[in-house]
Design an enzyme around this catalytic site. Structure first.
Site, PDB file in Angstrom:
ATOM      1  N   GLU A 180       5.335 -83.651  -8.540  1.00  0.00           N
ATOM      2  CA  GLU A 180       5.142 -83.472  -9.985  1.00  0.00           C
ATOM      3  C   GLU A 180       5.472 -82.019 -10.271  1.00  0.00           C
ATOM      4  O   GLU A 180       4.781 -81.112  -9.822  1.00  0.00           O
ATOM      5  CB  GLU A 180       3.701 -83.811 -10.381  1.00  0.00           C
ATOM      6  CG  GLU A 180       3.546 -83.985 -11.889  1.00  0.00           C
ATOM      7  CD  GLU A 180       3.194 -82.692 -12.589  1.00  0.00           C
ATOM      8  OE1 GLU A 180       4.147 -81.998 -13.037  1.00  0.00           O
ATOM      9  OE2 GLU A 180       2.007 -82.383 -12.688  1.00  0.00           O
TER      10      GLU A 180
ATOM     11  N   CYS B 200       1.014 -78.479 -16.864  1.00  0.00           N
ATOM     12  CA  CYS B 200       2.329 -79.087 -16.689  1.00  0.00           C
ATOM     13  C   CYS B 200       2.740 -79.910 -17.897  1.00  0.00           C
ATOM     14  O   CYS B 200       3.924 -79.978 -18.232  1.00  0.00           O
ATOM     15  CB  CYS B 200       2.337 -79.954 -15.439  1.00  0.00           C
ATOM     16  SG  CYS B 200       1.048 -81.232 -15.426  1.00  0.00           S
TER      17      CYS B 200
ATOM     18  N   GLY C 245       3.631 -78.631  -8.574  1.00  0.00           N
ATOM     19  CA  GLY C 245       3.947 -77.222  -8.733  1.00  0.00           C
ATOM     20  C   GLY C 245       5.308 -77.025  -9.365  1.00  0.00           C
ATOM     21  O   GLY C 245       5.757 -77.844 -10.178  1.00  0.00           O
ATOM     22  N   SER C 246       5.988 -75.986  -8.957  1.00  0.00           N
ATOM     23  CA  SER C 246       7.245 -75.590  -9.598  1.00  0.00           C
ATOM     24  C   SER C 246       8.429 -76.382  -9.073  1.00  0.00           C
ATOM     25  O   SER C 246       8.415 -76.910  -7.956  1.00  0.00           O
ATOM     26  CB  SER C 246       7.494 -74.100  -9.374  1.00  0.00           C
ATOM     27  OG  SER C 246       7.840 -73.856  -8.013  1.00  0.00           O
TER      28      SER C 246
ATOM     29  N   GLY D  90       9.533 -77.560  -5.306  1.00  0.00           N
ATOM     30  CA  GLY D  90       9.833 -78.978  -5.145  1.00  0.00           C
ATOM     31  C   GLY D  90      11.171 -79.211  -4.482  1.00  0.00           C
ATOM     32  O   GLY D  90      11.325 -80.074  -3.607  1.00  0.00           O
TER      33      GLY D  90
END
Length: 503
Positions: free
Chosen positions: A267, A303, A245-246, A250
């Site tokens: 990630e 992504c 995600g963002s 994270g």
């Protein structure tokens, strides 16, 4: 005619999403729900349970019991291999149903299902691949370094309870990349899908039960990041967090994990460059491929989309002309229509963000070649943005530095190999990169110099057996192949004397 997806919803027979705890499906304790509105129409598609802290605690404790006392971590390799292969077969059998659920969740068109990485087939391949690791998760025997006669051995053991937190944009593949290695190594899982792609994941979980997975091995909590995700990442009985995600979330996960030193795999997206040299095999194909990652299917909400095109000045205009043509060929609308090629943006918040970035890019001096506006008519109610191309972009502009997560390509010219590498690496991210050239020495030379987790030469793809992840702020750790198996295990050393004397 106004676009509506309600007939598709009714045909699928969608039911409200519930929590899965210790093998039982149920609503949230307090009855809280979240309503999912389709990004293409704004229509209410369905509701999901919102797991509160007590629901999350129930799920984590169920996973804890299944790990500490249940059969799965101690299941023989042959049984575990058979189950994972059966599950992969079930995914393939239900591919059409799953693609329809995804179209109702996040609006990804059925036409995109043939592209490998986001497909049900890719997810099935990930499970098949990790089934092959089950009987190979081993350690070493090492010679004694000093002391008496003894054995020195290492073992790889399952890490424990895994919190797997999924984004909305590629639920098939990302479910597989987290759940497959966790199950292959003997872990138990508490799964939190995105509230924007819950129904797809719930069906995938039900198929695990059909494959024969014991109760409690995989549990599901649904709902937004707050309160559901926050309760999960801070739970003291979770051993590992795997998140895609963002960057903002994270960072929160890293901070939350510090209290109990949870293992973390992250990630966190990218601002991936494509480097196009005059000796590329086909400039037009390079432009179409690059623009395709930014527009087709996910509308740039991926992504690893190559949203920065670094193009040699000698072929700059040719590249831009083809990219502009490609942008004009993208079609929007009903994701169940075979002629529709791209999705809406996932919600109105993201729509406003992308349009804001487009406006600021022009204010900062970038030239809008095409796109940057919303369609009207039947599509006016959806979160659609026309495919967008900018030229005259400097690498210090916001449009070149921020992960847009929309159908926006920034084209930046360069003159030398060193300049291209410097531009490519001048980013806080490092997830992926593309390189188009027929010079083999240049290809290998630059692939080593680019600071990115995956570099594609004259093409780019994700495969089940290859590690995937990023440098710098694109994340921590890797998914796929041996690296994933290692990420879900702990390494243990055992010493055993071979005589009655102490070591």
């Amino acid at each position: 005619m106004t676009l509506t997806l309600l007939p598709h919803r009714d045909k699928v027979g969608l039911t409200d999403g519930e929590l899965l705890v210790a093998g039982a499906w149920r609503p949230a304790r307090d009855g809280a729900t979240w309503t999912h509105r389709h990004p293409a129409t704004g229509e209410e598609i369905g509701t999901i349970a919102v797991a509160g802290p007590s629901d999350v605690d129930d799920a984590v404790r169920a996973a804890r019991r299944a790990f500490d006392d249940g059969p799965w971590p101690r299941t023989r390799a042959g049984q575990r291999i058979g189950l994972l292969h059966r599950y992969a077969d079930l995914l393939r059998e239900h591919a059409e149903e799953l693609r329809a659920l995804q179209a109702l969740d996040n609006g990804i068109p059925l036409s995109f299902g043939g592209i490998y990485a986001p497909s049900v087939g890719a997810a099935a391949d990930v499970f098949d691949h990790h089934a092959g690791w089950v009987d190979k998760v081993g350690g070493e025997t090492l010679p004694p370094y000093q002391g008496g006669d003894h054995l020195a051995m290492t073992f790889r053991e399952p890490i424990g309870v895994v919190a797997a937190i999924l984004p909305w944009n590629a639920p098939f593949l990302l479910f597989a990349q987290k759940v497959a290695p966790a199950l292959a190594t003997g872990c138990t899982v508490v799964l939190k899908p995105s509230e924007y792609a819950t129904f797809t994941v719930l069906r995938m979980v039900r198929l695990l039960a059909e494959a024969g997975l014991p109760d409690g091995v995989v549990n599901v909590v649904t709902g937004p990041g707050d309160p559901t995700g926050e309760a999960l990442i801070t739970h003291p009985l979770v051993d590992k967090i795997s998140f895609t995600g963002s960057r903002a979330v994270g960072r929160r996960i890293v901070a939350a994990s510090a209290a109990t030193l949870k293992r973390v795999s992250l990630e966190l997206g990218g601002k991936s460059p494509t480097l196009v040299f005059p000796d590329a095999p086909d400039i037009g194909l390079a432009a179409m491929t690059t623009m395709g990652t930014v527009t087709m299917g996910l509308s740039g909400q991926a992504c690893v989309a190559h949203t920065r095109a670094l193009v040699h000045r000698d072929v700059h205009d040719q590249f831009v002309a083809v990219a502009q043509m490609m942008a004009g060929a993208v079609t929007y609308g009903d994701p169940f229509d075979a002629g529709v090629l791209a999705s809406p943006l996932i919600n109105t918040r993201q729509l406003d963000r992308v349009l804001g970035l487009v406006d600021r890019a022009q204010e900062q001096g970038a030239t809008l070649v095409t796109g940057g506006t919303r369609p009207d008519g039947d599509l006016a109610a959806g979160n659609f943005v026309r495919p967008t191309v900018f030229t005259g972009v400097r690498n210090d502009m916001e449009i070149a530095r921020e992960e847009v997560f929309g159908p926006v390509l920034a084209v930046i010219p360069f003159e030398s190999e060193d300049e291209a590498v410097a531009l490519a690496n001048d980013t806080e991210y490092g997830l992926g990169a593309g390189l188009y050239t027929t010079d083999v020495r240049r290809a290998f030379r630059l692939a080593r110099r680019l600071r990115a987790g995956t570099v594609g030469i004259n093409g780019f793809q994700i495969e089940p057996h290859l590690p995937f992840g990023g440098f710098k702020q694109s994340g921590l750790g890797r998914e796929g192949g041996r690296s994933a198996v290692e990420a879900y295990t702990e390494l243990k050393t055992v010493l055993m004397p071979l005589t009655d004397e102490l070591m």
